[in-house]
Design an enzyme around this catalytic site. Structure first.
Site, PDB file in Angstrom:
ATOM      1  N   VAL A   1       0.832  -1.207   0.000  1.00  0.00           N
ATOM      2  CA  VAL A   1       0.000   0.000   0.000  1.00  0.00           C
ATOM      3  C   VAL A   1       0.861   1.250   0.000  1.00  0.00           C
ATOM      4  O   VAL A   1       0.580   2.216  -0.714  1.00  0.00           O
ATOM      5  CB  VAL A   1      -0.955  -0.007   1.209  1.00  0.00           C
ATOM      6  CG1 VAL A   1      -1.716   1.314   1.313  1.00  0.00           C
ATOM      7  CG2 VAL A   1      -1.935  -1.171   1.105  1.00  0.00           C
TER       8      VAL A   1
ATOM      9  N   PHE B   1      -8.422   1.021  -1.435  1.00  0.00           N
ATOM     10  CA  PHE B   1      -9.264   0.051  -2.135  1.00  0.00           C
ATOM     11  C   PHE B   1      -8.509  -0.470  -3.355  1.00  0.00           C
ATOM     12  O   PHE B   1      -8.991  -0.390  -4.492  1.00  0.00           O
ATOM     13  CB  PHE B   1     -10.592   0.682  -2.547  1.00  0.00           C
ATOM     14  CG  PHE B   1     -11.405   1.206  -1.392  1.00  0.00           C
ATOM     15  CD1 PHE B   1     -12.172   0.356  -0.621  1.00  0.00           C
ATOM     16  CD2 PHE B   1     -11.373   2.559  -1.068  1.00  0.00           C
ATOM     17  CE1 PHE B   1     -12.915   0.836   0.449  1.00  0.00           C
ATOM     18  CE2 PHE B   1     -12.112   3.053  -0.007  1.00  0.00           C
ATOM     19  CZ  PHE B   1     -12.892   2.186   0.759  1.00  0.00           C
TER      20      PHE B   1
ATOM     21  N   GLU C   1      -4.724  -6.052  -5.982  1.00  0.00           N
ATOM     22  CA  GLU C   1      -3.399  -6.462  -6.431  1.00  0.00           C
ATOM     23  C   GLU C   1      -3.471  -6.853  -7.909  1.00  0.00           C
ATOM     24  O   GLU C   1      -4.367  -7.552  -8.343  1.00  0.00           O
ATOM     25  CB  GLU C   1      -2.885  -7.623  -5.581  1.00  0.00           C
ATOM     26  CG  GLU C   1      -2.644  -7.212  -4.134  1.00  0.00           C
ATOM     27  CD  GLU C   1      -1.961  -8.300  -3.336  1.00  0.00           C
ATOM     28  OE1 GLU C   1      -0.958  -8.858  -3.820  1.00  0.00           O
ATOM     29  OE2 GLU C   1      -2.428  -8.587  -2.217  1.00  0.00           O
TER      30      GLU C   1
ATOM     31  N   LYS D   1     -14.247   0.143   4.776  1.00  0.00           N
ATOM     32  CA  LYS D   1     -13.292  -0.791   4.156  1.00  0.00           C
ATOM     33  C   LYS D   1     -13.633  -2.233   4.500  1.00  0.00           C
ATOM     34  O   LYS D   1     -13.694  -3.113   3.632  1.00  0.00           O
ATOM     35  CB  LYS D   1     -11.865  -0.458   4.604  1.00  0.00           C
ATOM     36  CG  LYS D   1     -10.799  -1.445   4.115  1.00  0.00           C
ATOM     37  CD  LYS D   1     -10.755  -1.507   2.590  1.00  0.00           C
ATOM     38  CE  LYS D   1      -9.779  -2.578   2.110  1.00  0.00           C
ATOM     39  NZ  LYS D   1      -8.391  -2.242   2.361  1.00  0.00           N
TER      40      LYS D   1
ATOM     41  N   ASN E   1     -15.074  -5.073   1.659  1.00  0.00           N
ATOM     42  CA  ASN E   1     -14.370  -6.312   1.352  1.00  0.00           C
ATOM     43  C   ASN E   1     -15.178  -7.538   1.752  1.00  0.00           C
ATOM     44  O   ASN E   1     -15.195  -8.549   1.046  1.00  0.00           O
ATOM     45  CB  ASN E   1     -13.005  -6.321   2.041  1.00  0.00           C
ATOM     46  CG  ASN E   1     -11.959  -5.584   1.231  1.00  0.00           C
ATOM     47  OD1 ASN E   1     -12.210  -5.144   0.119  1.00  0.00           O
ATOM     48  ND2 ASN E   1     -10.769  -5.436   1.784  1.00  0.00           N
TER      49      ASN E   1
ATOM     50  N   LEU F   1     -18.584 -12.551  -9.412  1.00  0.00           N
ATOM     51  CA  LEU F   1     -19.428 -13.719  -9.579  1.00  0.00           C
ATOM     52  C   LEU F   1     -18.712 -14.766 -10.426  1.00  0.00           C
ATOM     53  O   LEU F   1     -19.317 -15.464 -11.231  1.00  0.00           O
ATOM     54  CB  LEU F   1     -20.762 -13.331 -10.239  1.00  0.00           C
ATOM     55  CG  LEU F   1     -21.742 -12.549  -9.368  1.00  0.00           C
ATOM     56  CD1 LEU F   1     -23.001 -12.204 -10.148  1.00  0.00           C
ATOM     57  CD2 LEU F   1     -22.107 -13.337  -8.102  1.00  0.00           C
TER      58      LEU F   1
ATOM     59  N   CYS G   1      -6.324  -9.326   1.849  1.00  0.00           N
ATOM     60  CA  CYS G   1      -7.422  -8.469   2.321  1.00  0.00           C
ATOM     61  C   CYS G   1      -8.642  -9.233   2.800  1.00  0.00           C
ATOM     62  O   CYS G   1      -9.024  -9.126   3.963  1.00  0.00           O
ATOM     63  CB  CYS G   1      -7.824  -7.492   1.213  1.00  0.00           C
ATOM     64  SG  CYS G   1      -6.564  -6.269   0.818  1.00  0.00           S
TER      65      CYS G   1
ATOM     66  N   LYS H   1      -4.138 -14.889  -6.860  1.00  0.00           N
ATOM     67  CA  LYS H   1      -4.794 -14.399  -8.065  1.00  0.00           C
ATOM     68  C   LYS H   1      -3.720 -14.036  -9.072  1.00  0.00           C
ATOM     69  O   LYS H   1      -2.525 -13.947  -8.740  1.00  0.00           O
ATOM     70  CB  LYS H   1      -5.670 -13.177  -7.770  1.00  0.00           C
ATOM     71  CG  LYS H   1      -4.903 -11.979  -7.228  1.00  0.00           C
ATOM     72  CD  LYS H   1      -5.784 -10.755  -7.069  1.00  0.00           C
ATOM     73  CE  LYS H   1      -6.080 -10.087  -8.376  1.00  0.00           C
ATOM     74  NZ  LYS H   1      -6.766  -8.780  -8.229  1.00  0.00           N
TER      75      LYS H   1
END
Length: 459
Positions: free
Chosen positions: A19, A160, A163, A215, A219, A261, A271, A332
């Site tokens: 961050v 917000f 990554e 926040k 999330n 979705l 997070c 991810k």
């Protein structure tokens, strides 16, 4: 031209992690004078030598550009940086405490104490770290106790950032949340973000506590959507529906939207898991347990075991003595982050069932290797696939979507592909001769009679 006429704001960033680095580089790109401070001398030395401690697309180039423009600098000397700054951003880690899952505030409070020692006039301390509701009160009390002579305001300004897309998220935000009741602090924050708000970004002014909660609430809501579609995917596999069709059908409802979705092996990262645990603990501490969030955490944990069973079924009922090629380790695509990655649960379980794992990830192997003992790291996707009895796609890297599936079938000892991200084109997999297993379908496409017509059409 407009940016050149605007007076830059002098900003200090405490914390050269994910961050802090992204925020510092982007604030500098907006025209401000930014100093990023970190206690880790080796990290700062690396940054001064243009060595990035994290993987984030475009960050190295952006940092180099801002350093060259003399708008961004790195140092370990917080005491020298704070005097004269208009705002000091706290961007340190808040990992979950092992004892109870609550966010650990040790780094935040240590940063606040260090900042207090350098204050010389009216200053704004900005909490950009993700912190439990009420942390701003605690930070303000600490600073006032240490420096009763200082005129300080503590502001909540949550990040917000996704990554892999962090720079775009910062520079083109859905919203900028600023939590403060101090008019001067709000004016400074408005000036900092003016380059964004003047081009259409929304700045939401709210109370500090509401900002802190936003926040966690955001999330947790996104994680709920992922959990929901994963449960729908499991139902689809039982009734013979396709989860991608279902997701499209409900996502077209503007009240729901199609984002988050996408069925998969469960959410992870730095997070969602951490923030959900912290929100749960905050709610429990106030006698207001959040049953939906608690259930989503439990369902997401169980999801990993479901994926292990899916892989074992695809292998014919046992993976003992089998070699499994795993494509993707990071939680991810677009990052080297292994925090709460599904691979950290799925791969060890497969190993306990007797499997030999050969894995490849375009960015995360260095971080993954010490966390996954016994997993062989391959230099390429083809290197992982060669001679394996089964292939599993675990992270949605674009590199994997463009693999030659006929080549994949040739490399594998048995042409079986388990796609836990629904990354591949099913018809292309059929044409390549693969037994292709997806998320949210009843069985491998190549094995179901209902898809024989589709196979013939493809041929």
């Amino acid at each position: 031209m407009e940016r050149a006429r605007r007076a830059p704001v002098r900003i200090v960033i405490v914390g050269a992690g994910y961050v802090g680095l992204v925020s510092g580089a982007c604030l500098a790109a907006m025209g401000h004078d930014v100093a990023v401070i970190d206690r880790d001398a080796a990290r700062i030395a690396g940054l001064q030598a243009s060595i990035m401690p994290i993987y984030e697309p475009g960050l190295d180039a952006l940092v180099a550009e801002q350093v060259a423009a003399s708008r961004l600098a790195f140092s370990t000397d917080l005491a020298a940086a704070v005097p004269g700054s208009a705002a000091v951003f706290i961007c340190v880690g808040t990992p979950p405490r092992p004892s109870d899952g609550h966010a650990d505030m040790a780094n935040v409070m240590a940063a606040a104490a260090d900042i207090a020692g350098g204050l010389d006039r009216h200053a704004i301390v900005v909490l950009k770290s993700t912190v439990p509701v009420g942390t701003g009160d605690e930070v303000e009390a600490l600073i006032r106790a240490r420096r009763p002579d200082a005129d300080v305001a503590v502001v909540s300004n949550p990040e917000f950032l996704r990554e892999g897309d962090a720079i775009g998220d910062f520079m083109r935000p859905d919203r900028i949340v600023v939590g403060t009741d101090d008019a001067r602090a709000h004016a400074v924050m408005a000036a900092i973000y003016a380059p964004l708000t003047e081009t259409g970004a929304t700045l939401l002014a709210t109370s500090r506590r509401a900002s802190e909660l936003i926040k966690y609430a955001a999330n947790s809501f996104l994680a709920l959507k992922i959990t929901y579609i994963n449960e729908i995917a499991s139902l689809c596999e039982e009734i013979g529906a396709d989860v991608e069709h279902v997701a499209c059908g409900i996502g077209l409802d503007t009240r729901i939207g199609g984002k988050f979705l996408k069925a998969g092996p469960g959410f992870g990262g730095s997070c969602f898991p951490k923030d959900m645990l912290a929100l749960m603990k905050t709610a429990q501490d106030h006698g207001m347990p959040m049953r939906t969030v608690e259930t989503a955490v439990a369902v997401n944990d169980a999801r990993k075991g479901e994926m292990v069973r899916k892989i074992i079924r695809a292998a014919g009922g046992s993976v003992a003595g089998r070699t499994i090629a795993v494509l993707g380790l990071a939680f991810k695509a677009g990052t080297d982050d292994m925090r709460s990655a599904p691979s950290l649960v799925i791969l060890p379980q497969l190993q306990r069932h007797g499997a030999r794992i050969v894995a490849h990830d375009p960015a995360a192997m260095a971080n993954a290797a010490p966390l996954l003992p016994g997993v062989i790291m391959a230099a390429s996707a083809e290197g992982a696939l060669a001679g394996a009895d089964l292939a599993v796609i675990l992270t949605e890297w674009p590199d994997f979507a463009t693999l030659d599936l006929e080549r994949v079938a040739t490399l594998l000892r048995r042409p079986v592909l388990v796609d836990l991200r629904n990354l591949m084109d099913p018809l292309a997999a059929i044409r390549a001769g693969l037994a292709y297993h997806r998320i949210g379908r009843q069985a491998a496409l190549v094995d179901t009679a209902s898809h024989s017509a589709m196979r013939q059409a493809a041929e």
